[in-house]
Write a protein that holds these residues in place. Sequence first.
Motif, PDB file in Angstrom:
ATOM      1  N   GLY A 173       2.738  10.329  -3.803  1.00 20.91           N
ATOM      2  CA  GLY A 173       3.783  10.339  -4.828  1.00 20.91           C
ATOM      3  C   GLY A 173       4.696   9.135  -4.752  1.00 20.91           C
ATOM      4  O   GLY A 173       5.861   9.183  -5.132  1.00 20.91           O
ATOM      5  N   VAL A 174       4.145   8.023  -4.251  1.00 16.06           N
ATOM      6  CA  VAL A 174       4.943   6.820  -4.047  1.00 16.06           C
ATOM      7  C   VAL A 174       4.712   5.843  -5.194  1.00 16.06           C
ATOM      8  O   VAL A 174       3.580   5.630  -5.613  1.00 16.06           O
ATOM      9  CB  VAL A 174       4.534   6.158  -2.715  1.00 16.06           C
ATOM     10  CG1 VAL A 174       5.248   4.838  -2.524  1.00 16.06           C
ATOM     11  CG2 VAL A 174       4.844   7.085  -1.554  1.00 16.06           C
ATOM     12  N   CYS A 175       5.790   5.227  -5.673  1.00 16.37           N
ATOM     13  CA  CYS A 175       5.671   4.268  -6.778  1.00 16.37           C
ATOM     14  C   CYS A 175       5.174   2.927  -6.249  1.00 16.37           C
ATOM     15  O   CYS A 175       5.678   2.424  -5.249  1.00 16.37           O
ATOM     16  CB  CYS A 175       7.030   4.080  -7.433  1.00 16.37           C
ATOM     17  SG  CYS A 175       7.010   2.884  -8.776  1.00 16.37           S
ATOM     18  N   TYR A 213       5.603  -5.890   5.231  1.00 18.47           N
ATOM     19  CA  TYR A 213       5.311  -4.506   5.582  1.00 18.47           C
ATOM     20  C   TYR A 213       3.846  -4.208   5.270  1.00 18.47           C
ATOM     21  O   TYR A 213       3.453  -4.250   4.109  1.00 18.47           O
ATOM     22  CB  TYR A 213       6.191  -3.544   4.774  1.00 18.47           C
ATOM     23  CG  TYR A 213       7.579  -3.403   5.326  1.00 18.47           C
ATOM     24  CD1 TYR A 213       7.929  -2.300   6.094  1.00 18.47           C
ATOM     25  CD2 TYR A 213       8.542  -4.371   5.083  1.00 18.47           C
ATOM     26  CE1 TYR A 213       9.213  -2.176   6.609  1.00 18.47           C
ATOM     27  CE2 TYR A 213       9.828  -4.259   5.596  1.00 18.47           C
ATOM     28  CZ  TYR A 213      10.154  -3.163   6.357  1.00 18.47           C
ATOM     29  OH  TYR A 213      11.413  -3.036   6.867  1.00 18.47           O
ATOM     30  N   PRO A 214       3.019  -3.900   6.278  1.00 18.61           N
ATOM     31  CA  PRO A 214       1.628  -3.569   5.958  1.00 18.61           C
ATOM     32  C   PRO A 214       1.586  -2.256   5.181  1.00 18.61           C
ATOM     33  O   PRO A 214       2.159  -1.243   5.617  1.00 18.61           O
ATOM     34  CB  PRO A 214       0.961  -3.448   7.320  1.00 18.61           C
ATOM     35  CG  PRO A 214       2.063  -3.302   8.304  1.00 18.61           C
ATOM     36  CD  PRO A 214       3.320  -3.824   7.698  1.00 18.61           C
ATOM     37  N   LEU A 215       0.950  -2.324   4.046  1.00 17.88           N
ATOM     38  CA  LEU A 215       1.020  -1.237   3.077  1.00 17.88           C
ATOM     39  C   LEU A 215       0.564   0.114   3.628  1.00 17.88           C
ATOM     40  O   LEU A 215       1.328   1.083   3.674  1.00 17.88           O
ATOM     41  CB  LEU A 215       0.134  -1.649   1.900  1.00 17.88           C
ATOM     42  CG  LEU A 215       0.304  -0.935   0.604  1.00 17.88           C
ATOM     43  CD1 LEU A 215       1.616  -1.312  -0.023  1.00 17.88           C
ATOM     44  CD2 LEU A 215      -0.842  -1.337  -0.330  1.00 17.88           C
ATOM     45  N   GLY A 269      -4.556  -4.415  -5.476  1.00 17.53           N
ATOM     46  CA  GLY A 269      -5.592  -5.216  -4.823  1.00 17.53           C
ATOM     47  C   GLY A 269      -5.101  -6.527  -4.229  1.00 17.53           C
ATOM     48  O   GLY A 269      -5.453  -6.892  -3.107  1.00 17.53           O
ATOM     49  N   GLY A 270      -4.266  -7.236  -4.973  1.00 15.13           N
ATOM     50  CA  GLY A 270      -3.792  -8.540  -4.525  1.00 15.13           C
ATOM     51  C   GLY A 270      -2.956  -8.486  -3.265  1.00 15.13           C
ATOM     52  O   GLY A 270      -2.724  -9.504  -2.616  1.00 15.13           O
ATOM     53  N   ARG A 271      -2.475  -7.299  -2.919  1.00 15.82           N
ATOM     54  CA  ARG A 271      -1.593  -7.171  -1.760  1.00 15.82           C
ATOM     55  C   ARG A 271      -2.314  -6.664  -0.510  1.00 15.82           C
ATOM     56  O   ARG A 271      -1.695  -6.519   0.535  1.00 15.82           O
ATOM     57  CB  ARG A 271      -0.451  -6.196  -2.080  1.00 15.82           C
ATOM     58  CG  ARG A 271       0.418  -6.664  -3.192  1.00 15.82           C
ATOM     59  CD  ARG A 271       1.609  -7.466  -2.661  1.00 15.82           C
ATOM     60  NE  ARG A 271       2.277  -8.111  -3.769  1.00 15.82           N
ATOM     61  CZ  ARG A 271       2.404  -9.419  -3.898  1.00 15.82           C
ATOM     62  NH1 ARG A 271       1.934 -10.230  -2.992  1.00 15.82           N
ATOM     63  NH2 ARG A 271       3.018  -9.938  -4.936  1.00 15.82           N
ATOM     64  N   LEU A 272      -3.583  -6.333  -0.631  1.00 16.95           N
ATOM     65  CA  LEU A 272      -4.274  -5.723   0.505  1.00 16.95           C
ATOM     66  C   LEU A 272      -4.598  -6.764   1.572  1.00 16.95           C
ATOM     67  O   LEU A 272      -5.067  -7.860   1.271  1.00 16.95           O
ATOM     68  CB  LEU A 272      -5.558  -5.035   0.031  1.00 16.95           C
ATOM     69  CG  LEU A 272      -5.345  -3.877  -0.957  1.00 16.95           C
ATOM     70  CD1 LEU A 272      -6.681  -3.291  -1.385  1.00 16.95           C
ATOM     71  CD2 LEU A 272      -4.454  -2.797  -0.365  1.00 16.95           C
ATOM     72  N   THR A 273      -4.340  -6.400   2.806  1.00 18.42           N
ATOM     73  CA  THR A 273      -4.626  -7.302   3.922  1.00 18.42           C
ATOM     74  C   THR A 273      -5.599  -6.611   4.878  1.00 18.42           C
ATOM     75  O   THR A 273      -5.962  -5.447   4.683  1.00 18.42           O
ATOM     76  CB  THR A 273      -3.344  -7.630   4.710  1.00 18.42           C
ATOM     77  OG1 THR A 273      -2.921  -6.438   5.403  1.00 18.42           O
ATOM     78  CG2 THR A 273      -2.233  -8.102   3.800  1.00 18.42           C
ATOM     79  N   ALA A 274      -5.971  -7.338   5.940  1.00 16.54           N
ATOM     80  CA  ALA A 274      -6.914  -6.797   6.922  1.00 16.54           C
ATOM     81  C   ALA A 274      -6.343  -5.555   7.614  1.00 16.54           C
ATOM     82  O   ALA A 274      -7.083  -4.789   8.217  1.00 16.54           O
ATOM     83  CB  ALA A 274      -7.251  -7.864   7.941  1.00 16.54           C
ATOM     84  N   ASN A 334       4.780  -2.505  -3.701  1.00 18.99           N
ATOM     85  CA  ASN A 334       4.111  -3.781  -3.895  1.00 18.99           C
ATOM     86  C   ASN A 334       5.042  -4.913  -3.451  1.00 18.99           C
ATOM     87  O   ASN A 334       4.652  -5.855  -2.770  1.00 18.99           O
ATOM     88  CB  ASN A 334       3.800  -3.922  -5.391  1.00 18.99           C
ATOM     89  CG  ASN A 334       2.547  -4.704  -5.638  1.00 18.99           C
ATOM     90  OD1 ASN A 334       2.029  -5.332  -4.746  1.00 18.99           O
ATOM     91  ND2 ASN A 334       2.060  -4.669  -6.857  1.00 18.99           N
ATOM     92  N   THR A 335       6.313  -4.785  -3.838  1.00 20.21           N
ATOM     93  CA  THR A 335       7.310  -5.791  -3.494  1.00 20.21           C
ATOM     94  C   THR A 335       7.525  -5.830  -1.985  1.00 20.21           C
ATOM     95  O   THR A 335       7.631  -6.889  -1.378  1.00 20.21           O
ATOM     96  CB  THR A 335       8.651  -5.444  -4.192  1.00 20.21           C
ATOM     97  OG1 THR A 335       8.368  -5.104  -5.541  1.00 20.21           O
ATOM     98  CG2 THR A 335       9.617  -6.595  -4.129  1.00 20.21           C
TER      99      THR A 335
END
Lengths: 632, 76
Positions: free
Chosen positions: A503-505, A517-519, A465-470, A510-511
Amino acid sequence: MDYYGYAGSVLDLDLTSGESEVIPLESDWINNFIGGAGLSFRLFSKYHKPKVDPLSEENPIVLGVGPLLGSGAPFGSKLFAVTKFALPASEDGKHYITSAIGGFRRFGYMMKRAGFDHFIIRGKSSKPVYLHIKDGGVEVKDASPLMGLDVYETTERLLSLHPGSGVIANGPAGENLVRIALTIVDGVGTLGRGGLGAVLGSKNVKAIVAEGTGGIRVAHKKELFKRAKEIISLFTSQDILKSAQDLGAHVFWDMLYLKNMSSGIWTRERFNELYGVKTFLKSKKHSSTCISCPIGCKTHHQIPDGTWEGIEVKTTHFINTANMGQKLELEDHREALKLTDACNRAGVCMYTFSEMADYLTRLLNEGKITKEDLHGLDLQRNLESYLEFLDKLTKREGIGAVAADGWFALSEHLEYDARVHYKNTRGIVKGTDCIFDARFNRLDSAMLSEVVSPKGGFQAWGTIGGRLTAEDVPVVYNTSENENIGRLTAQAENVMMVLNSLGVCYVPLNTLSMFGYPLMKTLAEMYYIVTGIEVGVDELRLRGERAFNLYKMLNVREGFDRSDDRVPSVWLEPKEAVWGTVVLKTLYTKKVVDEQLMESIIDEYYRERGWDIEKGIPTPEKLRSLQLDFLL
Amino acid sequence: MEKTNIVIDPSKCRMCLQCQIFCSLLHEDEANPSKARLVIEENTITFLDTCREKCSFCADYCAYGALTPAKASTGG
């Protein structure tokens, strides 16, 4: 149909008859649920019979990997296991269905190379067996000589028979149907907190071996090479990421864990002295990594001297060992390492074990219970006592037989409700003790997901959650001006379902998001590059939401509703820490959270999901809009 | 075979298999370590005779310094 990225088949084994079938992967499944965790839930739903005993032959297990695993796409390493878990989640005997997340280097990859994205295990074997997945099928083999062996002995024995294979090993605790038994993948990665080991044990399965020789096709390999080079270069050029390669999760010791986990009797300075980076380096032997991961956050340790000198301890993270040492007041890190090793060998979840050991020791020391209540066990604050309790738990002897059935059984036996009266707990939700205490971490999407997640006590679904952007979600709710934890948590869970279905860690990803890099866009690109399937960010997120609603509905069928999504009562009480009083506050706006605010935050979570707010479950309209009509 | 264009340090290898996966994907068109032209084992990295002398593609993807290109790769 030939696929890029996917292996293309599902292996379905009925242990009762011994017959297996290979089912082609249907494009409809992929288009709706992606793969990995999402598709594992879909496959589980085909065989799900609500309210059956999780330890009966009617409870299937579905293993799954995602389309990125083994393609060379960085971080695509995860393995998922969906089943109804053995640990009781409510006083009236409900059990949650969830997806355990784990994995390491070999098992998932070998299963995929053998030709399978998923492996369904149904029924029950009449005698102890291990399952040997090979190119194109599975053999059920005699496991009599393996029975009673610990997790590492089992792994080593099977690796000597099948060199280079992947191994999921069940320990003695799983054999004895201990409901906090987990399994260990490739001798390192834990899988199945909440009793996957017991579910496998109930099927008489001691281990699963995977060996495959096939390859994985990639749709756009030149683009993959380009993308992977960019990402790996980042990890070799940034100081913090290079440090993470050496220290694993301990790289975050100062900034994250020391602050947030200092809930024991030691000051932060003392905790740092006992378990900080200097101590970590004293025993660290080497780091190891999952497949295609440029961090390698798992560390192996060797006890440098003293009584346990030379013992090699494989940890998922040394942080967990530190956390257990703090909880159980083991000032000597070598003793905490020894206890970590003993838990791993037994196949017992060290989080729950250490919470239970603390709970019982505390009650005994405070005179609230007697030695007789513990069936004669004189549980004191020392390693020998803890090892004795672990042994009894693993063998289901004395008080161990009670603890083996989980928190409700212990509370009932002691006539002392751990959820309400055990003040030193991090909180217990749906029968599962929380990994983090929100009073120390502050309430955010990670912590709220411990409350509303079908699994309870497990923050990972909301962590992102803390990493989510527009660029990732329609509305961003994680700023000091616009904080809505409930809504953010729902969005974070959907994104996490996308990660888990690919299947991505989330740890390295997150890092990565810290470096611009937009998630979601990165995930959509990687999915296209590997599979050739072009899916926009919105559609990918919708598939995550669909899979999450299916996940929720499996649990609704078990009888779960809003009354189970209860915040741990201890979170709403002040915590007396060594340095002062800590109360539950929201992360960004720092509002003190009382019961009323908490309920309104949970309301917002259901509102964002489009669910029935009073019942806390998906509405028929919501299910129809997600093309989940088959659940109605 | 002996590689002169890659500096090899097996002690740094974490066995993430990225080198094998990309070697096989580049040369054999599938991600399959069994078809890679280098073999990764505990504390040992061996290049097979099928490895092209000038190729150091695998080393471009080592995140841990076990394989380092001595000069820019040509892809073989």
